[in-house]
Write a protein that holds these residues in place. Structure first.
Motif, PDB file in Angstrom:
ATOM      1  N   LYS A 127       2.124 -11.255  -6.229  1.00  0.00           N
ATOM      2  CA  LYS A 127       1.231  -9.927  -6.314  1.00  0.00           C
ATOM      3  C   LYS A 127       0.203 -10.088  -5.447  1.00  0.00           C
ATOM      4  CE  LYS A 127      -1.470  -7.389  -9.749  1.00  0.00           C
ATOM      5  NZ  LYS A 127      -1.829  -7.455 -11.303  1.00  0.00           N
ATOM      6  N   TRP A 128      -0.654 -10.897  -5.228  1.00  0.00           N
ATOM      7  CA  TRP A 128      -1.455 -10.929  -3.959  1.00  0.00           C
ATOM      8  C   TRP A 128      -0.865 -10.690  -2.701  1.00  0.00           C
ATOM      9  CZ3 TRP A 128      -2.720 -13.706   0.410  1.00  0.00           C
ATOM     10  CH2 TRP A 128      -3.894 -13.430   1.135  1.00  0.00           C
ATOM     11  N   ILE A 129       0.422 -11.340  -2.321  1.00  0.00           N
ATOM     12  CA  ILE A 129       0.891 -11.290  -1.098  1.00  0.00           C
ATOM     13  C   ILE A 129       1.463  -9.749  -0.981  1.00  0.00           C
ATOM     14  CG2 ILE A 129       3.034 -11.951   0.337  1.00  0.00           C
ATOM     15  CD1 ILE A 129       2.496 -14.741  -0.730  1.00  0.00           C
ATOM     16  N   ALA A 130       2.058  -9.240  -2.005  1.00  0.00           N
ATOM     17  CA  ALA A 130       2.500  -7.817  -1.772  1.00  0.00           C
ATOM     18  C   ALA A 130       1.249  -6.983  -1.626  1.00  0.00           C
ATOM     19  CB  ALA A 130       3.169  -7.490  -3.233  1.00  0.00           C
ATOM     20  N   GLY A 131       0.394  -7.006  -2.252  1.00  0.00           N
ATOM     21  CA  GLY A 131      -0.704  -6.421  -2.188  1.00  0.00           C
ATOM     22  C   GLY A 131      -1.335  -6.517  -0.712  1.00  0.00           C
ATOM     23  N   LYS A 132      -1.530  -7.414  -0.081  1.00  0.00           N
ATOM     24  CA  LYS A 132      -1.777  -7.793   1.253  1.00  0.00           C
ATOM     25  C   LYS A 132      -1.092  -7.066   2.304  1.00  0.00           C
ATOM     26  CE  LYS A 132      -4.846 -10.623   2.865  1.00  0.00           C
ATOM     27  NZ  LYS A 132      -6.209  -9.842   3.136  1.00  0.00           N
ATOM     28  N   LEU A 133       0.281  -7.060   1.929  1.00  0.00           N
ATOM     29  CA  LEU A 133       1.563  -6.423   2.701  1.00  0.00           C
ATOM     30  C   LEU A 133       1.467  -4.799   2.840  1.00  0.00           C
ATOM     31  CD1 LEU A 133       4.015  -8.711   2.592  1.00  0.00           C
ATOM     32  CD2 LEU A 133       2.509  -8.712   4.405  1.00  0.00           C
ATOM     33  N   GLY A 134       1.112  -4.417   1.544  1.00  0.00           N
ATOM     34  CA  GLY A 134       0.938  -2.778   0.942  1.00  0.00           C
ATOM     35  C   GLY A 134       2.452  -2.381   0.584  1.00  0.00           C
ATOM     36  N   VAL A 135       3.009  -3.570  -0.107  1.00  0.00           N
ATOM     37  CA  VAL A 135       4.472  -3.311  -0.532  1.00  0.00           C
ATOM     38  C   VAL A 135       4.370  -3.682  -1.917  1.00  0.00           C
ATOM     39  CG1 VAL A 135       5.326  -3.817   1.565  1.00  0.00           C
ATOM     40  CG2 VAL A 135       5.153  -5.352  -0.201  1.00  0.00           C
ATOM     41  N   SER A 136       5.504  -3.211  -2.545  1.00  0.00           N
ATOM     42  CA  SER A 136       5.416  -3.534  -4.181  1.00  0.00           C
ATOM     43  C   SER A 136       5.897  -4.795  -4.523  1.00  0.00           C
ATOM     44  CB  SER A 136       6.298  -2.542  -4.955  1.00  0.00           C
ATOM     45  OG  SER A 136       7.570  -2.793  -4.390  1.00  0.00           O
ATOM     46  N   GLN A 137       5.699  -5.242  -5.595  1.00  0.00           N
ATOM     47  CA  GLN A 137       6.061  -6.600  -5.959  1.00  0.00           C
ATOM     48  C   GLN A 137       7.741  -6.513  -6.200  1.00  0.00           C
ATOM     49  OE1 GLN A 137       4.267  -8.700  -9.057  1.00  0.00           O
ATOM     50  NE2 GLN A 137       2.628  -6.943  -9.074  1.00  0.00           N
ATOM     51  N   ASN A 138       8.277  -5.447  -6.339  1.00  0.00           N
ATOM     52  CA  ASN A 138       9.734  -5.208  -6.244  1.00  0.00           C
ATOM     53  C   ASN A 138      10.323  -5.413  -5.043  1.00  0.00           C
ATOM     54  OD1 ASN A 138      10.009  -5.109  -9.137  1.00  0.00           O
ATOM     55  ND2 ASN A 138      10.052  -2.630  -9.211  1.00  0.00           N
ATOM     56  N   ALA A 139       9.671  -4.799  -3.760  1.00  0.00           N
ATOM     57  CA  ALA A 139      10.034  -4.945  -2.653  1.00  0.00           C
ATOM     58  C   ALA A 139       9.933  -6.417  -2.180  1.00  0.00           C
ATOM     59  CB  ALA A 139       9.203  -3.998  -1.710  1.00  0.00           C
ATOM     60  N   LEU A 140       8.991  -6.957  -2.560  1.00  0.00           N
ATOM     61  CA  LEU A 140       8.900  -8.413  -2.042  1.00  0.00           C
ATOM     62  C   LEU A 140      10.008  -9.179  -2.678  1.00  0.00           C
ATOM     63  CD1 LEU A 140       7.250 -10.633  -0.520  1.00  0.00           C
ATOM     64  CD2 LEU A 140       5.749 -10.856  -2.624  1.00  0.00           C
ATOM     65  N   SER A 141      10.415  -8.987  -3.887  1.00  0.00           N
ATOM     66  CA  SER A 141      11.187  -9.676  -4.828  1.00  0.00           C
ATOM     67  C   SER A 141      12.636  -9.374  -4.061  1.00  0.00           C
ATOM     68  CB  SER A 141      11.483  -9.059  -6.241  1.00  0.00           C
ATOM     69  OG  SER A 141      12.494  -9.878  -6.906  1.00  0.00           O
ATOM     70  N   ARG A 142      12.996  -8.196  -3.566  1.00  0.00           N
ATOM     71  CA  ARG A 142      14.192  -8.026  -2.787  1.00  0.00           C
ATOM     72  C   ARG A 142      14.214  -9.022  -1.609  1.00  0.00           C
ATOM     73  NH1 ARG A 142      13.094  -2.671  -4.454  1.00  0.00           N
ATOM     74  NH2 ARG A 142      12.109  -2.199  -2.319  1.00  0.00           N
ATOM     75  N   TRP A 143      13.388  -9.038  -0.929  1.00  0.00           N
ATOM     76  CA  TRP A 143      13.299  -9.652   0.315  1.00  0.00           C
ATOM     77  C   TRP A 143      13.477 -11.278   0.026  1.00  0.00           C
ATOM     78  CZ3 TRP A 143       7.929  -7.881   2.645  1.00  0.00           C
ATOM     79  CH2 TRP A 143       7.779  -6.498   2.644  1.00  0.00           C
ATOM     80  N   ILE A 144      12.913 -11.785  -1.032  1.00  0.00           N
ATOM     81  CA  ILE A 144      13.080 -13.201  -1.528  1.00  0.00           C
ATOM     82  C   ILE A 144      14.447 -13.365  -1.851  1.00  0.00           C
ATOM     83  CG2 ILE A 144      12.468 -14.776  -3.365  1.00  0.00           C
ATOM     84  CD1 ILE A 144       9.582 -13.455  -3.134  1.00  0.00           C
ATOM     85  N   ASN A 145      15.081 -12.161  -2.564  1.00  0.00           N
ATOM     86  CA  ASN A 145      16.621 -12.571  -3.208  1.00  0.00           C
ATOM     87  C   ASN A 145      17.660 -11.997  -2.304  1.00  0.00           C
ATOM     88  OD1 ASN A 145      15.586 -13.804  -5.685  1.00  0.00           O
ATOM     89  ND2 ASN A 145      14.623 -12.099  -6.095  1.00  0.00           N
ATOM     90  N   ASN A 146      17.421 -11.796  -1.043  1.00  0.00           N
ATOM     91  CA  ASN A 146      18.273 -11.397   0.014  1.00  0.00           C
ATOM     92  C   ASN A 146      19.043  -9.992  -0.357  1.00  0.00           C
ATOM     93  OD1 ASN A 146      18.238 -13.321   1.911  1.00  0.00           O
ATOM     94  ND2 ASN A 146      19.133 -14.822   0.340  1.00  0.00           N
ATOM     95  N   ARG A 147      18.148  -9.338  -1.197  1.00  0.00           N
ATOM     96  CA  ARG A 147      18.715  -8.001  -1.426  1.00  0.00           C
ATOM     97  C   ARG A 147      17.824  -6.711  -0.653  1.00  0.00           C
ATOM     98  NH1 ARG A 147      17.379  -9.399  -7.045  1.00  0.00           N
ATOM     99  NH2 ARG A 147      15.960  -7.472  -6.739  1.00  0.00           N
ATOM    100  N   GLY A 148      17.399  -7.097   0.493  1.00  0.00           N
ATOM    101  CA  GLY A 148      16.727  -6.233   1.217  1.00  0.00           C
ATOM    102  C   GLY A 148      15.847  -6.988   2.486  1.00  0.00           C
ATOM    103  N   MET A 149      15.328  -6.473   3.294  1.00  0.00           N
ATOM    104  CA  MET A 149      14.705  -6.958   4.392  1.00  0.00           C
ATOM    105  C   MET A 149      13.531  -6.236   4.890  1.00  0.00           C
ATOM    106  SD  MET A 149      17.657  -8.904   7.027  1.00  0.00           S
ATOM    107  CE  MET A 149      16.329  -9.763   7.586  1.00  0.00           C
ATOM    108  N   PRO A 150      12.451  -6.817   5.083  1.00  0.00           N
ATOM    109  CA  PRO A 150      11.124  -6.419   5.474  1.00  0.00           C
ATOM    110  C   PRO A 150      11.413  -5.683   6.879  1.00  0.00           C
ATOM    111  CG  PRO A 150      10.858  -8.571   5.842  1.00  0.00           C
ATOM    112  CD  PRO A 150      12.347  -8.307   5.158  1.00  0.00           C
ATOM    113  N   SER A 151      10.707  -4.646   7.145  1.00  0.00           N
ATOM    114  CA  SER A 151      10.581  -4.096   8.532  1.00  0.00           C
ATOM    115  C   SER A 151       9.973  -5.095   9.619  1.00  0.00           C
ATOM    116  CB  SER A 151       9.612  -2.807   8.795  1.00  0.00           C
ATOM    117  OG  SER A 151       8.337  -3.138   8.548  1.00  0.00           O
ATOM    118  N   VAL A 152      10.052  -4.961  10.863  1.00  0.00           N
ATOM    119  CA  VAL A 152       9.534  -5.981  11.895  1.00  0.00           C
ATOM    120  C   VAL A 152       8.184  -6.165  11.512  1.00  0.00           C
ATOM    121  CG1 VAL A 152       9.409  -6.631  14.051  1.00  0.00           C
ATOM    122  CG2 VAL A 152      11.498  -5.708  13.313  1.00  0.00           C
ATOM    123  N   GLU A 153       7.465  -5.021  11.537  1.00  0.00           N
ATOM    124  CA  GLU A 153       6.026  -5.078  11.227  1.00  0.00           C
ATOM    125  C   GLU A 153       5.816  -6.000  10.180  1.00  0.00           C
ATOM    126  OE1 GLU A 153       2.203  -2.178  10.433  1.00  0.00           O
ATOM    127  OE2 GLU A 153       4.228  -1.160  10.795  1.00  0.00           O
TER     128      GLU A 153
END
Length: 70
Positions: A19-45
């Motif tokens: 939750k803290w990491i998602a907040g630091k990045l300005g993304v939802s916890q769901n977005a972070l979860s998608r990145w972790i579970n290979n269901r999406g990828m973050p932008s280069v930034e």
């Protein structure tokens, strides 16, 4: 070709809460979860921001697995 996320490993190693990491990045916890579970990828930034927060290199966050023999 497969790209596998190592983000969960680095989050565990950092000791930070997701939750803290998602907040630091300005993304939802769901977005972070998608990145972790290979269901999406973050932008280069976001990828570079994540590496900075987790104190690792961008290359550490994903593993490239090549199925093609050269």
């Amino acid at each position: 070709m497969k790209i596998r996320s190592n983000i969960d490993y680095w989050i565990d190693k950092s000791g930070y809460k997701k939750k803290w990491i998602a907040g630091k990045l300005g993304v939802s916890q769901n977005a972070l979860s998608r990145w972790i579970n290979n269901r999406g990828m973050p932008s280069v930034e976001k990828l570079f921001m994540l590496a900075k927060v987790l104190n690792c290199k961008v290359d550490d966050l994903y593993t490239y697995e090549d199925d093609i023999e050269v």
